[in-house]
Design a protein around this motif. Structure first.
Motif, short mmCIF file in Angstrom:
data_model
loop_
_atom_site.label_atom_id
_atom_site.label_comp_id
_atom_site.label_asym_id
_atom_site.label_seq_id
_atom_site.Cartn_x
_atom_site.Cartn_y
_atom_site.Cartn_z
N GLY A 6 1.09 -0.98 -0.22
CA GLY A 6 -0.36 0.03 -0.10
C GLY A 6 0.85 1.34 -0.21
O GLY A 6 0.87 2.45 -0.83
N GLY A 7 2.41 1.51 0.56
CA GLY A 7 2.39 2.35 0.69
C GLY A 7 3.60 2.77 -0.26
O GLY A 7 3.53 3.51 -0.48
N LEU A 8 3.29 0.92 -1.26
CA LEU A 8 4.80 1.84 -2.22
C LEU A 8 3.91 1.91 -3.09
O LEU A 8 4.05 3.20 -3.81
CB LEU A 8 5.20 -0.06 -2.76
N LEU A 9 2.61 1.69 -3.60
CA LEU A 9 1.21 2.15 -4.12
C LEU A 9 0.86 3.54 -3.81
O LEU A 9 0.73 4.78 -5.04
CB LEU A 9 0.04 1.27 -4.12
N ILE A 10 1.14 4.50 -2.54
CA ILE A 10 1.05 5.79 -2.49
C ILE A 10 2.13 6.56 -3.08
O ILE A 10 1.89 7.52 -3.70
CB ILE A 10 0.39 5.99 -0.83
N MET A 11 3.25 6.06 -2.34
CA MET A 11 4.48 6.80 -3.54
C MET A 11 4.68 7.35 -5.35
O MET A 11 4.88 7.93 -5.33
CB MET A 11 5.47 6.11 -3.27
N ALA A 12 4.43 6.01 -5.41
CA ALA A 12 4.55 5.51 -6.71
C ALA A 12 2.72 6.74 -7.46
O ALA A 12 2.93 7.58 -8.23
CB ALA A 12 3.79 4.57 -7.63
N ALA A 14 2.15 9.15 -6.15
CA ALA A 14 1.89 10.83 -5.50
C ALA A 14 3.50 10.85 -6.33
O ALA A 14 3.58 12.19 -7.07
CB ALA A 14 2.89 10.87 -3.87
N LEU A 15 4.46 9.88 -6.70
CA LEU A 15 5.58 10.08 -8.05
C LEU A 15 4.11 10.58 -9.83
O LEU A 15 5.36 11.31 -10.03
CB LEU A 15 6.41 9.45 -8.04
N THR A 155 8.49 17.11 -8.70
CA THR A 155 9.22 15.74 -8.23
C THR A 155 9.45 16.11 -6.54
O THR A 155 8.46 14.44 -5.54
CB THR A 155 10.65 15.77 -8.93
N ALA A 156 9.88 16.34 -6.36
CA ALA A 156 9.89 16.59 -4.23
C ALA A 156 9.04 16.32 -3.64
O ALA A 156 8.73 15.79 -2.76
CB ALA A 156 10.79 17.88 -4.30
N ALA A 160 7.64 14.60 -1.36
CA ALA A 160 7.17 14.08 0.00
C ALA A 160 6.16 13.89 0.76
O ALA A 160 5.67 13.38 1.33
CB ALA A 160 7.60 15.86 0.37
N ALA A 161 4.89 14.46 -0.22
CA ALA A 161 3.83 14.66 0.13
C ALA A 161 3.42 12.74 0.12
O ALA A 161 2.75 12.44 1.35
CB ALA A 161 2.95 15.06 -0.63
N GLY A 162 4.37 11.98 -0.92
CA GLY A 162 3.04 10.57 -0.60
C GLY A 162 3.86 9.76 0.23
O GLY A 162 3.58 8.97 1.03
#
Lengths: 170, 306
Positions: A6-12, A14-15, A155-156, A160-162
């Motif tokens: 789930g964390g990876l999906l959120i990061m992806a 956001a990116l 990008t940053a 960061a938001a993710g």
């Protein structure tokens, strides 16, 4: 494991938001450059060949790509469908339909070109086109700077938001 | 491409705004075939010019905007392509039709550079009558050789139409041995070239140089195309006469048109006087409008009937 996924999906996600924002900035730069080059070409064709504008618009639609191709195609189609309205009208309509992402300043440059095209002698038209191309070059340079600067920020920020969202949810 | 006279009018009417065009196209085909010109004048209805004269088409009030729109459509939104023609008072549109212009002139010294406001337009329909020249053509030959010929008539009497048919007959060998014709078509009215192909029939062996002054076109044709006959519509400038003299010196036969009603008119105008004094033309064709239609009179250079 599920939390990690789930964390990876959120990061992806956001990116992706950040990258697509950067891509919009870059697309604007590419379109401005393409528009500038097409105006320079128009100016040269008018000066040396004095071809009729429908023929030039047709050639531009054939040789360009992306939104600029669609813009010239739309302007040509508008002129064919409503010759009474004239080029000024079909040019403006094409701009609204195909280049809606341009900012007010860029639109104004194109509106001025539309007011001149086909209405004066070749020299006067070429002069306005050359001025517009120079103006677009300045705007493109600024847009390039903006895309580089804001690109890094977007990008940053998206990363960061993710990360913040992932931490909050954990 | 063969078009009927009504179809030619329809083609010319494509430069009119939709409302006016619909009114013209709604006329019966027989009536459309008789229309020679459409006359548009600011603040008045459109007039149709036929053999009987001008008749108004009710409910077709012409505004200044209409006149501007017609010019914009005639130039295909590209005024720069017709500006040289505007300076001469007319624009040739696809199909060889001629749009005459009248309005407020913009002058640069003594030179007309543009029209600021348009007040009247005259849309003259290009006409083609295959066979029109058959009566005249045999009289233009002497001892198996085509004589250099000048066609003379007032404006609108059919000089260009006759010239076109003479070219068609000569270049296709219709009623005479075929000859290679070079046509200097400055205004694009004789052949109406589009994409390298004549839209009006000028025969099988005709080479057309258009879009340049007649004198330049004639010189280029002489140098590059080796014509046996050189044809040119409306001699108007001393340079045209010089180019024709040069061509005649090369043994090329000439076909040309000029404004005038009688032989005496040629004598009155210095430009034409010099043409006749140099003996450039051995045949004159006079076109006269009569109640029975147009009459063609062929004479030799001295005015004796042939």
């Amino acid at each position: 494991m599920l939390k990690l996924l789930g964390g990876l999906l959120i990061m992806a996600g956001a990116l992706w938001c950040g990258v697509s924002a950067v891509e919009r900035l870059r697309r604007r730069v590419r379109v401005l450059e393409d528009l500038r080059a097409s105006l320079v070409w128009l100016s040269e064709e008018l000066t040396f060949r004095r071809s009729p504008l429908p023929k030039l618009l047709e050639q531009l639609a054939r040789e360009r790509s992306g939104p600029v191709e669609l813009f010239y195609r739309e302007a040509l189609a508008g002129l064919s469908q409503d010759p009474e309205g004239g080029l000024q009208q079909s040019w403006r309509r094409a701009m609204v339909l195909q280049l809606d992402f341009l900012r007010e300043e860029e639109r104004q440059v194109l509106v001025e070109v539309g007011k001149t095209l086909g209405r004066y002698d070749a020299g006067a038209q070429a002069q306005v086109l050359a001025q517009a191309a120079r103006r677009l070059e300045t705007i493109r340079a600024q847009a390039g700077e903006e895309a580089r600067g804001l690109g890094r920020v977007y990008t940053a920020l998206s990363l960061a938001a993710g990360a913040a969202l992932v931490l909050m949810l954990l | 491409m063969e078009l009927s006279q009504a179809a030619r009018l329809d083609q010319a009417a494509e430069v009119l705004p939709a409302a006016l065009r619909r009114r013209v196209l709604a006329l019966p085909a027989a009536e459309r075939a008789r229309i020679e010109e459409l006359r548009l004048r600011g603040g008045r209805p459109m007039f149709l010019l036929g053999p009987e004269g001008e008749t108004p088409l009710p409910g077709t009030e012409i505004t200044a905007q209409t006149l501007e729109t017609v010019l914009e459509m005639a130039s295909r939104s590209s005024v720069h392509t017709v500006l040289d023609q505007v300076r001469n008072g007319f624009v040739t549109i696809p199909g060889g039709h001629r749009l005459g212009l009248c309005g407020t002139a913009v002058m640069d010294g003594k030179t007309l550079v543009n029209l600021r406001g348009i007040s009247s337009l005259c849309l003259r329909v290009a006409r083609q009558f295959p066979g029109l020249a058959s009566e005249v053509l045999p009289k233009l030959w002497q001892d198996g050789r085509l004589e250099s010929t000048l066609i003379l008539s007032p404006p609108g009497a059919g000089k260009t139409t006759l010239l076109r048919d003479l070219i068609r007959c000569l270049a296709s060998g219709l009623g005479c041995p075929p000859l290679r014709v070079g046509l200097a078509d400055e205004r694009g009215e004789v052949a109406a070239m589009a994409g390298g192909v004549p839209m009006l029939d000028v025969g099988q062996r005709c080479d057309v140089m258009d879009g340049c002054p007649k004198a330049v076109g004639m010189a280029a044709l002489l140098r590059g195309m080796d014509p046996q006959v050189l044809a040119v519509d409306e001699i108007t400038a001393p340079e045209d006469v010089q180019a024709m003299l040069q061509a005649a010196g090369c043994g090329v036969r000439l076909l040309a048109t000029a404004h005038g009603e009688t032989l005496a008119d040629l004598d009155r105008r210095p430009l034409y006087r010099s043409l006749m004094a140099d003996g450039l033309f051995d045949r004159l064709v006079l076109i006269q409008q009569t109640d029975a239609g147009r009459r063609y009179t062929v004479t030799d250079g001295e005015g004796r009937p042939c």
